[in-house]
Design an enzyme around this catalytic site. Structure first.
Site, PDB file in Angstrom:
ATOM      1  N   SER A 257       0.833  -1.207   0.000  1.00  0.00           N
ATOM      2  CA  SER A 257       0.000   0.000   0.000  1.00  0.00           C
ATOM      3  C   SER A 257       0.870   1.260   0.000  1.00  0.00           C
ATOM      4  O   SER A 257       0.551   2.238  -0.687  1.00  0.00           O
ATOM      5  CB  SER A 257      -0.969   0.001   1.178  1.00  0.00           C
ATOM      6  OG  SER A 257      -0.279  -0.102   2.408  1.00  0.00           O
ATOM      7  N   ASN A 258       1.973   1.240   0.748  1.00  0.00           N
ATOM      8  CA  ASN A 258       2.885   2.387   0.710  1.00  0.00           C
ATOM      9  C   ASN A 258       3.553   2.503  -0.650  1.00  0.00           C
ATOM     10  O   ASN A 258       3.726   3.607  -1.168  1.00  0.00           O
ATOM     11  CB  ASN A 258       3.959   2.259   1.803  1.00  0.00           C
ATOM     12  CG  ASN A 258       3.493   2.819   3.113  1.00  0.00           C
ATOM     13  OD1 ASN A 258       3.190   3.997   3.214  1.00  0.00           O
ATOM     14  ND2 ASN A 258       3.422   1.975   4.130  1.00  0.00           N
TER      15      ASN A 258
ATOM     16  N   ASN B 149      14.249   3.966   5.245  1.00  0.00           N
ATOM     17  CA  ASN B 149      13.318   2.932   5.669  1.00  0.00           C
ATOM     18  C   ASN B 149      12.174   3.559   6.449  1.00  0.00           C
ATOM     19  O   ASN B 149      12.365   4.529   7.181  1.00  0.00           O
ATOM     20  CB  ASN B 149      14.037   1.909   6.555  1.00  0.00           C
ATOM     21  CG  ASN B 149      13.124   0.781   6.996  1.00  0.00           C
ATOM     22  OD1 ASN B 149      12.424   0.180   6.195  1.00  0.00           O
ATOM     23  ND2 ASN B 149      13.125   0.489   8.283  1.00  0.00           N
TER      24      ASN B 149
ATOM     25  N   HIS C  91       9.547   2.707   9.434  1.00  0.00           N
ATOM     26  CA  HIS C  91       9.294   1.779  10.538  1.00  0.00           C
ATOM     27  C   HIS C  91       7.978   2.182  11.211  1.00  0.00           C
ATOM     28  O   HIS C  91       7.770   3.358  11.495  1.00  0.00           O
ATOM     29  CB  HIS C  91      10.432   1.811  11.559  1.00  0.00           C
ATOM     30  CG  HIS C  91      10.277   0.789  12.631  1.00  0.00           C
ATOM     31  ND1 HIS C  91      10.497  -0.547  12.408  1.00  0.00           N
ATOM     32  CD2 HIS C  91       9.872   0.901  13.910  1.00  0.00           C
ATOM     33  CE1 HIS C  91      10.251  -1.210  13.530  1.00  0.00           C
ATOM     34  NE2 HIS C  91       9.868  -0.356  14.451  1.00  0.00           N
TER      35      HIS C  91
END
Length: 192
Positions: free
Chosen positions: A13-14, A102, A104
């Site tokens: 989805s991201n 990244n 998180h």
């Protein structure tokens, strides 16, 4: 022009959100989606949005020459980890210094490190009785979730929140902020 590779392991989805965010730009190109899992739905999302994708199974991810050649052949100069569940080898970090970030799903340094991914994070947040959670974007380093923090966003929690509702609240932050953070990082690093 900055060419970005998005590394994914799951639903994506991201990944889709990032591709859509940059789709009409002439200075940012989401050129490649790489997954360690052939069944990752992110690959379907990439295909539907006309972005090339490649599967590199975990067993092949340590093949330095092959992976670097793939990235070089696609002229990748920035990497975004968006739900990628493998540790990044030192040689890849060294090849992309301050060129790999990244996401998180918690407020690092809490709830980071080995085993802290996906639903495990939200279960740990609930078990700890936290009153807030959030997302962290950080530079990738050779310490799991230990790279320098770029930005964090927070959302309040109530005692009635479950791991599922915590996940939902945190995911709203990702959808709202992650593409914009990427854009700010690219600007700060003078890549766009």
């Amino acid at each position: 022009m900055v060419n970005i590779a998005i590394f994914v392991s799951g639903s994506g989805s991201n990944c889709e959100n990032i591709i859509r965010y940059f789709s009409n730009r002439n200075d940012v190109n989401i050129k490649l989606v790489i997954s360690n899992r052939a069944d990752a739905y992110a690959l379907v999302r990439a295909k539907n949005l006309n972005v090339e994708s490649v599967v590199i199974p975990k067993s092949d991810f340590g093949k330095q020459t092959e992976v670097l050649n793939l990235l070089r052949n696609h002229e990748i100069n920035f990497i975004v980890l968006a739900g990628f569940l493998l540790m990044i080898p030192d040689w890849l970090i060294n090849a992309y210094p301050r060129r790999m970030i990244n996401l998180h799903p918690a407020l690092l340094p809490k709830f980071g490190g080995k085993g802290m991914y996906g639903h495990h994070v939200h279960e740990a947040v609930k078990a700890a009785g936290e009153t807030e959670t959030g997302m962290t974007v950080h530079w990738v380093s050779n310490v799991c979730d230990g790279g320098e923090i770029i930005e964090q966003f927070r959302t309040p929690l109530t005692p009635n929140d479950t791991p599922d509702t915590i996940a939902d609240k945190e995911h709203v932050l990702e959808m709202e902020h992650f593409p914009q953070i990427i854009e700010r990082v690219l600007q700060a690093e003078k890549l766009i």
